[in-house]
Design a protein around this motif. Structure first.
Motif, short mmCIF file in Angstrom:
data_model
loop_
_atom_site.label_atom_id
_atom_site.label_comp_id
_atom_site.label_asym_id
_atom_site.label_seq_id
_atom_site.Cartn_x
_atom_site.Cartn_y
_atom_site.Cartn_z
N VAL A 27 -12.34 32.92 -11.51
CA VAL A 27 -13.15 33.96 -10.86
C VAL A 27 -12.35 35.23 -10.69
CG1 VAL A 27 -14.39 34.61 -8.76
CG2 VAL A 27 -14.65 32.30 -9.70
N ASP A 28 -11.10 35.09 -10.28
CA ASP A 28 -10.26 36.27 -10.04
C ASP A 28 -10.00 37.06 -11.32
OD1 ASP A 28 -10.22 35.27 -7.49
OD2 ASP A 28 -8.11 34.68 -7.52
N ALA A 29 -9.90 36.38 -12.45
CA ALA A 29 -9.68 37.07 -13.72
C ALA A 29 -10.89 37.94 -14.08
CB ALA A 29 -9.43 36.06 -14.83
N ILE A 30 -12.09 37.44 -13.81
CA ILE A 30 -13.30 38.23 -14.07
C ILE A 30 -13.38 39.40 -13.09
CG2 ILE A 30 -15.82 38.16 -14.11
CD1 ILE A 30 -15.49 35.14 -14.85
N THR A 47 -13.91 28.93 -0.65
CA THR A 47 -13.08 29.61 0.33
C THR A 47 -12.51 30.87 -0.33
OG1 THR A 47 -12.49 27.57 1.47
CG2 THR A 47 -11.06 29.46 1.82
N VAL A 48 -12.93 32.01 0.17
CA VAL A 48 -12.49 33.29 -0.37
C VAL A 48 -11.40 33.85 0.55
CG1 VAL A 48 -13.18 35.62 -1.05
CG2 VAL A 48 -14.77 33.70 -1.33
N THR A 49 -10.27 34.23 -0.03
CA THR A 49 -9.14 34.75 0.74
C THR A 49 -8.99 36.24 0.52
OG1 THR A 49 -7.97 32.64 0.54
CG2 THR A 49 -6.65 34.57 1.13
N TYR A 50 -8.90 36.98 1.61
CA TYR A 50 -8.69 38.43 1.56
C TYR A 50 -7.28 38.74 2.07
CZ TYR A 50 -13.80 38.73 1.18
OH TYR A 50 -15.10 38.58 0.78
N PRO A 51 -6.38 39.24 1.23
CA PRO A 51 -5.05 39.67 1.71
C PRO A 51 -5.17 40.98 2.50
CG PRO A 51 -5.06 39.22 -0.67
CD PRO A 51 -6.48 39.33 -0.23
N ILE A 52 -4.54 41.02 3.66
CA ILE A 52 -4.60 42.18 4.55
C ILE A 52 -3.19 42.75 4.72
CG2 ILE A 52 -5.13 42.95 6.91
CD1 ILE A 52 -7.17 40.64 7.03
N TYR A 53 -3.09 44.08 4.72
CA TYR A 53 -1.79 44.74 4.84
C TYR A 53 -1.84 45.74 6.00
CZ TYR A 53 -1.25 42.49 0.39
OH TYR A 53 -1.19 41.54 -0.59
N LEU A 54 -0.98 45.50 6.98
CA LEU A 54 -0.98 46.25 8.24
C LEU A 54 0.21 47.19 8.33
CD1 LEU A 54 -1.87 46.63 11.32
CD2 LEU A 54 -0.28 44.72 11.79
N LYS A 68 -3.84 37.26 6.33
CA LYS A 68 -4.91 36.79 5.44
C LYS A 68 -6.11 36.35 6.26
CE LYS A 68 -2.07 35.31 1.51
NZ LYS A 68 -1.74 34.20 0.58
N ILE A 69 -7.29 36.55 5.69
CA ILE A 69 -8.50 36.02 6.29
C ILE A 69 -9.21 35.20 5.24
CG2 ILE A 69 -9.83 38.10 5.74
CD1 ILE A 69 -10.37 35.79 8.79
N PRO A 91 -10.56 40.18 -3.13
CA PRO A 91 -10.52 38.80 -2.67
C PRO A 91 -10.03 37.83 -3.75
CG PRO A 91 -12.77 39.44 -3.15
CD PRO A 91 -11.95 40.68 -3.27
N GLU A 92 -9.53 36.70 -3.29
CA GLU A 92 -9.03 35.67 -4.19
C GLU A 92 -9.87 34.41 -4.02
OE1 GLU A 92 -5.06 35.32 -2.76
OE2 GLU A 92 -4.45 37.32 -3.45
N VAL A 93 -10.38 33.90 -5.15
CA VAL A 93 -11.24 32.71 -5.13
C VAL A 93 -10.61 31.58 -5.94
CG1 VAL A 93 -13.53 31.79 -5.67
CG2 VAL A 93 -13.30 34.16 -4.90
#
Length: 264
Positions: free
Chosen positions: A147-150, A248-255, A196-197, A141-143
Motif C-alpha cells: 500500500v505504501d508503495a502505491i 492499522t495505519v501509522t502516522y509519523p509525527i515530528y515535533l 507516532k499515532i 501514513p504507513e500501512v
C-alpha cells in the motif's frame, strides 16, 4: 492557506488522524503553568480537544469559518475565527495581553505561516521566560509495503504538481523550518522529536483521508481526477491482499518544541 481546506472541511474533520496522548503529555510536562493555550490553525479542533484535558482554557483559532463549523464543542475551548494575517491589535483582543499565554501549539499548520510575523506575535504573548511553543507535522501514513508503495507514487507523482511549496517543510519533517526558540527544560535541542499515532482504518476512510489533502482539492478544481478507477483498483488490490478489511495505519509525527526564554 485557509482557502485550501474550505471545500473539504468535513472530510478533513473525519479523515485526519487525532494525535497521541504521549505527545500532549510531553508538551504539558514542559510548561510550568497550565492555565491558557493558544492553538493556532486549529482546523477542526483535533489538537484543541486533547489540550483541553490538560489546560484550564484553550483558545483555538482558524482563518476558515467552515473548518470551525466541524470542530467538536468542548466546554473550556473557545473557537475564534481570525484574519489570515492577524494584527497585534487582533492578537490582543482575541487571544490575550503580553506575557499571558503558557503554551502556543500549531498542529500540521505552521508551514503555511508568515513565520517572522508569527514568531514576533508568539514571543510577545508567551509568558517569560518559560512560555512554550510546540509545532508538529505528520508525514504520509504507513500501512504495508504494498500500500505504501502505491501511496508514494500517488503522493510524489500524481498529487506532486498540486502541492503548495511550503509542503516541502513537512516532507523534511520540520528539520529545516525556522524555529528560533531555546530548548525546553530537560532537552538539549528543540527537535524534531518523533512520535507516532496509530488508527484502525478501512479502505473507504483511507480514501477520505487522501481526499482531504489540499493538493487533491486543487487538482479537482483544475479538472484533474487523481483517484481514477485504475488508481483505486491498485490501492484496493494492495489493501485486500491479506484478506483483512481494516488496517492499522501509522502516522509519523515530528515535533519542534521550545521556550521563549530571553529571546524577546
Amino acid at each position: 492557506m485557509a482557502k485550501l481546506f474550505i471545500k473539504q472541511a468535513q472530510q478533513y474533520s473525519v479523515g485526519r488522524p487525532s494525535y497521541p496522548d504521549n505527545l500532549f503529555n510531553f508538551i504539558a510536562s514542559k510548561t510550568p503553568c497550565h492555565d491558557l493555550v493558544w492553538d493556532v490553525g486549529t482546523g477542526t479542533g483535533q489538537a484543541a480537544q486533547s489540550l483541553a484535558k490538560l489546560y484550564k482554557d484553550v483558545i483555538a483559532t482558524d482563518a476558515s469559518p467552515k473548518q470551525l463549523e466541524f470542530a467538536a464543542k468542548v466546554p473550556n475551548v473557545q473557537y475564534k475565527c481570525t484574519s489570515p494575517n492577524m494584527s497585534m491589535s487582533e492578537i490582543e483582543t482575541k487571544i490575550g495581553s503580553e506575557s499571558s499565554v503558557d503554551l502556543i501549539t500549531i498542529a500540521q499548520a505552521m508551514h503555511w505561516f508568515d513565520l517572522p510575523t508569527f514568531y514576533q506575535q508568539a514571543k510577545w504573548l508567551l509568558k517569560k521566560p518559560n512560555g512554550v511553543i510546540a509545532a508538529w507535522c505528520y508525514t504520509t501514513p504507513e500501512v504495508s509495503d504494498s500500500v505504501d508503495a502505491i501511496l508514494e507514487k500517488f503522493y510524489t507523482i500524481d498529487t506532486g504538481p498540486y502541492w503548495e511549496s511550503p509542503r516541502k517543510l513537512v516532507d523534511e519533517k520540520y528539520k529545516t523550518i525556522d524555529f528560533p526558540f531555546e530548548a525546553v527544560d530537560g532537552c538539549d535541542h528543540n527537535g524534531p522529536f518523533e512520535f507516532k499515532i496509530e488508527k484502525v482504518t478501512d479502505l473507504e476512510s483511507y480514501f477520505t483521508y487522501l481526499k482531504s489533502w489540499s493538493a487533491y482539492q486543487t487538482a479537482k478544481e483544475k479538472g484533474a481526477e487523481l483517484l481514477t478507477d485504475d488508481v483505486v483498483d491498485k490501492f484496493t488490490s494492495a489493501w485486500n491482499e491479506d484478506g483483512k478489511s481494516e488496517k492499522t495505519v501509522t502516522y509519523p509525527i515530528y515535533l519542534r518544541i521550545g521556550k521563549v526564554g530571553n529571546l524577546y
